[in-house]
Scaffold this active site. Structure first.
Site, PDB file in Angstrom:
ATOM      1  N   THR B  60       1.035  -1.510   0.103  1.00 45.29           N
ATOM      2  CA  THR B  60      -0.139   0.073  -0.159  1.00 45.29           C
ATOM      3  C   THR B  60       0.647   1.026  -0.219  1.00 45.29           C
ATOM      4  O   THR B  60       2.076   1.444   0.503  1.00 45.29           O
ATOM      5  CB  THR B  60      -1.200   0.012   1.665  1.00 45.29           C
ATOM      6  OG1 THR B  60      -1.618  -0.666   1.126  1.00 45.29           O
ATOM      7  CG2 THR B  60      -1.860   1.118   0.963  1.00 45.29           C
ATOM      8  N   ASP B  76      -3.499   3.480  -3.296  1.00 46.50           N
ATOM      9  CA  ASP B  76      -3.614   2.279  -4.721  1.00 46.50           C
ATOM     10  C   ASP B  76      -4.275   1.447  -4.392  1.00 46.50           C
ATOM     11  O   ASP B  76      -5.666   1.680  -3.442  1.00 46.50           O
ATOM     12  CB  ASP B  76      -1.331   2.205  -5.022  1.00 46.50           C
ATOM     13  CG  ASP B  76      -1.219   0.794  -3.564  1.00 46.50           C
ATOM     14  OD1 ASP B  76      -1.208  -0.087  -3.887  1.00 46.50           O
ATOM     15  OD2 ASP B  76      -2.181   1.119  -2.448  1.00 46.50           O
ATOM     16  N   ARG B  78      -3.471  -2.707  -5.084  1.00 40.16           N
ATOM     17  CA  ARG B  78      -2.218  -3.601  -4.714  1.00 40.16           C
ATOM     18  C   ARG B  78      -3.466  -4.234  -3.215  1.00 40.16           C
ATOM     19  O   ARG B  78      -2.449  -3.786  -2.626  1.00 40.16           O
ATOM     20  CB  ARG B  78      -1.341  -3.395  -5.090  1.00 40.16           C
ATOM     21  CG  ARG B  78      -0.613  -4.916  -5.349  1.00 40.16           C
ATOM     22  CD  ARG B  78       0.892  -4.774  -5.755  1.00 40.16           C
ATOM     23  NE  ARG B  78       1.148  -4.657  -6.807  1.00 40.16           N
ATOM     24  CZ  ARG B  78       2.434  -4.940  -7.231  1.00 40.16           C
ATOM     25  NH1 ARG B  78       3.452  -4.294  -6.954  1.00 40.16           N
ATOM     26  NH2 ARG B  78       1.795  -4.939  -8.561  1.00 40.16           N
ATOM     27  N   LYS B  92      -9.259   1.128  -1.649  1.00 35.89           N
ATOM     28  CA  LYS B  92      -8.764   0.777   0.169  1.00 35.89           C
ATOM     29  C   LYS B  92      -9.370   1.698   0.989  1.00 35.89           C
ATOM     30  O   LYS B  92      -8.776   2.113   1.257  1.00 35.89           O
ATOM     31  CB  LYS B  92      -7.424   1.112   0.116  1.00 35.89           C
ATOM     32  CG  LYS B  92      -6.496   0.171  -0.578  1.00 35.89           C
ATOM     33  CD  LYS B  92      -5.043   0.132  -0.088  1.00 35.89           C
ATOM     34  CE  LYS B  92      -4.295  -1.325  -1.588  1.00 35.89           C
ATOM     35  NZ  LYS B  92      -2.915  -1.419  -1.479  1.00 35.89           N
ATOM     36  N   GLY B 106      -2.404  -1.638   6.188  1.00 39.15           N
ATOM     37  CA  GLY B 106      -2.111  -2.870   6.656  1.00 39.15           C
ATOM     38  C   GLY B 106      -2.586  -3.930   6.569  1.00 39.15           C
ATOM     39  O   GLY B 106      -2.927  -4.708   5.758  1.00 39.15           O
ATOM     40  N   SER B 189       3.339   0.974   3.263  1.00 37.09           N
ATOM     41  CA  SER B 189       4.990   0.461   2.889  1.00 37.09           C
ATOM     42  C   SER B 189       5.757   1.629   1.265  1.00 37.09           C
ATOM     43  O   SER B 189       6.026   1.616   1.079  1.00 37.09           O
ATOM     44  CB  SER B 189       4.953  -0.770   1.837  1.00 37.09           C
ATOM     45  OG  SER B 189       4.206  -1.040   0.498  1.00 37.09           O
ATOM     46  N   ASP B 226       7.227   1.831  -5.059  1.00 38.94           N
ATOM     47  CA  ASP B 226       6.949   0.513  -4.167  1.00 38.94           C
ATOM     48  C   ASP B 226       6.584  -0.825  -4.975  1.00 38.94           C
ATOM     49  O   ASP B 226       5.974  -0.323  -5.335  1.00 38.94           O
ATOM     50  CB  ASP B 226       6.282   1.254  -3.048  1.00 38.94           C
ATOM     51  CG  ASP B 226       6.211   0.147  -1.847  1.00 38.94           C
ATOM     52  OD1 ASP B 226       4.716  -0.259  -1.324  1.00 38.94           O
ATOM     53  OD2 ASP B 226       6.456  -0.819  -1.291  1.00 38.94           O
ATOM     54  N   SER B 229       3.146  -2.050  -3.802  1.00 37.69           N
ATOM     55  CA  SER B 229       1.752  -0.985  -4.270  1.00 37.69           C
ATOM     56  C   SER B 229       1.974  -1.534  -5.974  1.00 37.69           C
ATOM     57  O   SER B 229       2.750  -1.220  -5.969  1.00 37.69           O
ATOM     58  CB  SER B 229       1.985   0.822  -3.435  1.00 37.69           C
ATOM     59  OG  SER B 229       2.454   0.764  -2.404  1.00 37.69           O
TER      60      SER B 229
END
Lengths: 172, 303
Positions: B60, B76, B78, B92, B106, B189, B226, B229
């Site tokens: 995320t 995002d 994913r 999300k 999380g 992340s 990242d 994500s």
């Protein structure tokens, strides 16, 4: 690049710890130079395969963290693929995959390349078709494995030489 | 764990402190798995997982920004199971109240259920207190009290944003229950990649357009830099006038369609019926739903 040509007809692909991979390649390059000097010819693919296995087992108790796939043309002019583990166990196989995305690629290739669990007629696949299958397979691996992506280096090895191409994947 | 009973006040009968019942149970399960493992390896079988199954995390990148007339939230899409993508297009940005939304990073189940619970509590609170508009600080307090009670075991890192009669508000809420009230924030992340964009280009009192573009660029930074994500950008604009624009899949820079099209798909990949062996077939007619209509008679109720 994750692919490293060892001779004009033999390419080594490696996954794992990059520093160990780089060192392994360095060591192999030197050993192959010595072979070529002593035998006055470049090393044949089955010989390279054996030498790689020996080189890896030499460090059985402090291994190269490197998961290799060797591909090339054998002494009869046919395609050869060898799969390795980190300590030099190797086997000639119809196909191989290594790395974080291997779980996504191997089942697909089992079905499409080795024709496992299929009842339809098996036919020989020409090089161009196999390249397209590989691209599709990497797109799939790229979708579901976070480490697979950006681009794929593809090398087609024939008795006439090595053809290189790059295929773009998603960058996320 | 205790449930909230259907009572007048949503916080009535709320338990105090942390319940350690499941800690004991989890330790027992872990112990059992490990002893199973030990006996199996001894007998030469290959071991199954000796750890409890992993929860789906959202990897995320989530962000929030306060602008002149409200807040903009971004995320995002994913969700990952360790290093495998579980959902390529998950949502999300969660609804809390008509004027409050919350991004979650999380453990996916934790963010989903926590925001659902607090959303429900907020609705009951609105009903119980004259049907007015919820305040963002109320949602923040309910969330932080619950997360602190679970001592960080509920792994939910949230970016809470909304507009109430005091103006636009943005909060960041950590799994252990600490909160921060800020003009811009990132979590997950991909938060570092997104924060790099914010620190370079954030200004106070941006227009809606500028704010949305900034949020999109921040999420894109997370998506491409990242690994946790990826896929698409979702945005949510909550304005001072109370209107909300939910931008689900606002930007989709990762469509695999065109890449697939560029490959000359081999015929072996088209599997016609008959490709897979069928060993046998049985057809079982579906039974009724288990409801039988009895004779219905109507009689007046005596009061």
């Amino acid at each position: 690049s994750k692919l490293h040509p060892l001779t004009g007809r033999c390419v080594l692909g490696s996954a794992g710890c990059k520093t160990d991979v780089d060192q392994l390649r360095s060591v192999l390059d030197i050993k192959m130079k010595v072979y070529a000097h002593n035998h006055r010819k470049p090393m044949a693919t089955p010989s390279v395969a054996q030498m790689l296995g020996n080189t890896l087992y030499y460090k059985r108790f402090f291994p190269y963290y490197s998961f290799n796939v060797l591909a090339g043309i054998d002494s009869e002019g046919k395609g050869a693929v060898y799969s390795y583990d980190a300590i030099g166990s190797f086997e000639r196989t119809p196909f191989s995959a290594s790395g974080s995305g291997q779980s996504f690629l191997i089942p697909l290739m089992d079905n499409v390349i080795s024709h496992k669990n299929r009842l339809d007629e098996r036919r020989d696949l020409p090089a161009e078709e196999v390249v397209e299958i590989v691209k599709d397979a990497f797109l799939t691996a790229g979708e579901r494995d976070i480490y697979t992506g950006d681009a794929v280096d593809i090398m087609v090895i024939t008795k006439d030489g090595i053809d290189k191409q790059t295929f773009q994947l998603k960058a996320d | 764990m205790s449930e909230f009973t259907c009572s007048i006040s949503p916080t009535e009968g709320a338990p105090e402190g942390f319940s350690f019942d499941n800690v004991h149970r989890n330790a027992q399960i872990q112990g059992q798995l490990q002893s199973n493992n030990a006996t199996r390896s001894a007998s030469g079988n290959s071991s199954s997982a000796s750890v409890l199954p992993l929860a789906t995390k959202t990897g995320t990148t989530i962000v929030g920004v306060v602008y002149k007339d409200g807040v903009v939230l971004g995320a995002d899409t994913r969700s990952t199971n360790d290093t495998t993508v579980a959902d390529k297009n998950c949502e999300k940005i969660h609804y809390i109240a008509p004027n409050i939304y919350c991004c979650g990073a999380g453990t996916a189940a934790d963010t989903e259920k926590t925001t659902e619970l607090i959303s429900s509590q907020m609705e009951l609170l609105r009903m119980n207190t004259g049907g007015g508009q919820s305040r963002v600080v109320t949602a923040c307090t309910l969330l932080k009290r619950m997360l602190f009670r679970y001592q960080g075991y509920v792994s939910a890192a949230l970016v809470l944003g909304g507009v109430d009669h005091h103006g636009p508000h943005l909060y960041q809420i950590y799994p252990h229950g600490s909160t921060g009230k800020l003009p811009y924030t990132t979590m997950g992340s991909g938060s570092l990649a997104a924060m790099a964009v914010f620190e370079a280009d954030f200004r106070d009192d941006m227009t809606e357009d500028e704010a949305v573009k900034l949020v999109q660029r921040a999420i894109l930074a997370g998506i491409f830099n990242d690994l946790g994500s990826g896929s698409n950008v979702d945005t949510c604009v909550i304005r001072s006038d109370g209107s909300v624009r939910m931008g689900r899949n606002d930007i989709t820079p990762n469509e695999v369609g065109p890449l697939r099209e560029s490959v000359r798909r081999s015929d072996v990949l088209n599997m016609r019926p008959g490709t897979t062996a069928v060993l046998g077939e049985t057809f079982v007619r579906a039974k009724g739903l288990g409801v039988t209509l009895a004779d219905v008679t109507v009689s007046e109720m005596e009061t």
